[in-house]
Design a protein around this motif. Structure first.
Motif, mmCIF file in Angstrom:
data_model
loop_
_atom_site.group_PDB
_atom_site.id
_atom_site.type_symbol
_atom_site.label_atom_id
_atom_site.label_comp_id
_atom_site.label_asym_id
_atom_site.label_seq_id
_atom_site.Cartn_x
_atom_site.Cartn_y
_atom_site.Cartn_z
ATOM 1 N N ASN A 67 0.849 -1.186 0.000
ATOM 2 C CA ASN A 67 0.000 0.000 0.000
ATOM 3 C C ASN A 67 0.887 1.239 0.000
ATOM 4 O O ASN A 67 2.112 1.130 0.106
ATOM 5 C CB ASN A 67 -0.978 0.005 1.184
ATOM 6 C CG ASN A 67 -0.305 0.245 2.519
ATOM 7 O OD1 ASN A 67 0.901 0.434 2.628
ATOM 8 N ND2 ASN A 67 -1.090 0.231 3.575
ATOM 9 N N THR A 68 0.268 2.400 -0.149
ATOM 10 C CA THR A 68 1.025 3.650 -0.071
ATOM 11 C C THR A 68 0.636 4.444 1.159
ATOM 12 O O THR A 68 1.457 5.164 1.713
ATOM 13 C CB THR A 68 0.829 4.508 -1.331
ATOM 14 O OG1 THR A 68 -0.563 4.707 -1.548
ATOM 15 C CG2 THR A 68 1.434 3.825 -2.552
ATOM 16 N N GLU A 71 -5.124 4.117 4.075
ATOM 17 C CA GLU A 71 -6.443 4.140 3.445
ATOM 18 C C GLU A 71 -6.525 3.289 2.176
ATOM 19 O O GLU A 71 -7.628 2.947 1.744
ATOM 20 C CB GLU A 71 -6.856 5.591 3.129
ATOM 21 C CG GLU A 71 -7.097 6.436 4.349
ATOM 22 C CD GLU A 71 -5.808 6.961 5.010
ATOM 23 O OE1 GLU A 71 -5.881 7.355 6.183
ATOM 24 O OE2 GLU A 71 -4.752 6.961 4.364
ATOM 25 N N ASP A 72 -5.402 2.944 1.553
ATOM 26 C CA ASP A 72 -5.497 2.114 0.345
ATOM 27 C C ASP A 72 -5.025 0.675 0.583
ATOM 28 O O ASP A 72 -4.747 -0.069 -0.356
ATOM 29 C CB ASP A 72 -4.787 2.753 -0.851
ATOM 30 C CG ASP A 72 -3.274 2.792 -0.754
ATOM 31 O OD1 ASP A 72 -2.685 2.229 0.190
ATOM 32 O OD2 ASP A 72 -2.660 3.399 -1.652
ATOM 33 N N THR A 73 -5.016 0.256 1.846
ATOM 34 C CA THR A 73 -4.628 -1.113 2.180
ATOM 35 C C THR A 73 -5.575 -2.128 1.568
ATOM 36 O O THR A 73 -5.141 -3.145 1.013
ATOM 37 C CB THR A 73 -4.548 -1.290 3.709
ATOM 38 O OG1 THR A 73 -3.569 -0.376 4.215
ATOM 39 C CG2 THR A 73 -4.189 -2.701 4.091
ATOM 40 N N GLU A 75 -7.416 -1.837 -1.094
ATOM 41 C CA GLU A 75 -7.218 -1.893 -2.544
ATOM 42 C C GLU A 75 -5.959 -2.678 -2.898
ATOM 43 O O GLU A 75 -5.935 -3.421 -3.873
ATOM 44 C CB GLU A 75 -7.136 -0.482 -3.137
ATOM 45 C CG GLU A 75 -8.459 0.250 -3.164
ATOM 46 C CD GLU A 75 -8.862 0.825 -1.802
ATOM 47 O OE1 GLU A 75 -7.981 1.001 -0.921
ATOM 48 O OE2 GLU A 75 -10.057 1.065 -1.594
ATOM 49 N N ALA A 76 -4.912 -2.520 -2.083
ATOM 50 C CA ALA A 76 -3.681 -3.274 -2.326
ATOM 51 C C ALA A 76 -3.945 -4.774 -2.201
ATOM 52 O O ALA A 76 -3.537 -5.559 -3.060
ATOM 53 C CB ALA A 76 -2.588 -2.836 -1.353
ATOM 54 N N ARG A 79 -5.995 -6.469 -5.088
ATOM 55 C CA ARG A 79 -5.314 -6.814 -6.345
ATOM 56 C C ARG A 79 -4.934 -8.290 -6.382
ATOM 57 O O ARG A 79 -4.741 -8.857 -7.460
ATOM 58 C CB ARG A 79 -4.064 -5.937 -6.510
ATOM 59 C CG ARG A 79 -4.358 -4.485 -6.805
ATOM 60 C CD ARG A 79 -3.127 -3.722 -7.230
ATOM 61 N NE ARG A 79 -2.110 -3.587 -6.189
ATOM 62 C CZ ARG A 79 -1.988 -2.557 -5.352
ATOM 63 N NH1 ARG A 79 -2.859 -1.562 -5.419
ATOM 64 N NH2 ARG A 79 -1.009 -2.522 -4.483
#
Length: 83
Positions: A67-68, A71-73, A75-76, A79
């Motif tokens: 992740n970056t 909050e985008d964990t 989405e990571a 994938r």
């Protein structure tokens, strides 16, 4: 999404790799997400190596995602996971 995440905070030293190995050995995980806090700062490269090698050693068939920001964990992980 139909699946659960479980945070695993580790200490920022070699003991963190052992903590992660113990967690991974205790249960099956479909994906391991390594956060930007470990991955992005150049001074943390050695810790990233410890974490990646702990995952490879203890859960060699488990996909690794990155992740970056927290909050985008999801989405990571998504994938690599089927909904």
């Amino acid at each position: 999404r139909g699946w659960q995440g479980e945070p695993c905070m580790i200490s920022p030293d070699e003991a963190g790799g052992l903590m992660l190995e113990q967690r991974l050995a205790a249960a099956h995980y479909d994906c391991v997400v390594i956060g930007g806090g470990i991955r992005l700062p150049p001074k943390s490269t050695w810790l990233l190596e410890i974490v990646v090698n702990a995952v490879r050693k203890t859960a060699p068939d488990t996909p690794i995602a990155f992740n970056t920001v927290p909050e985008d964990t999801a989405e990571a992980a998504a994938r690599w996971l089927s909904d």
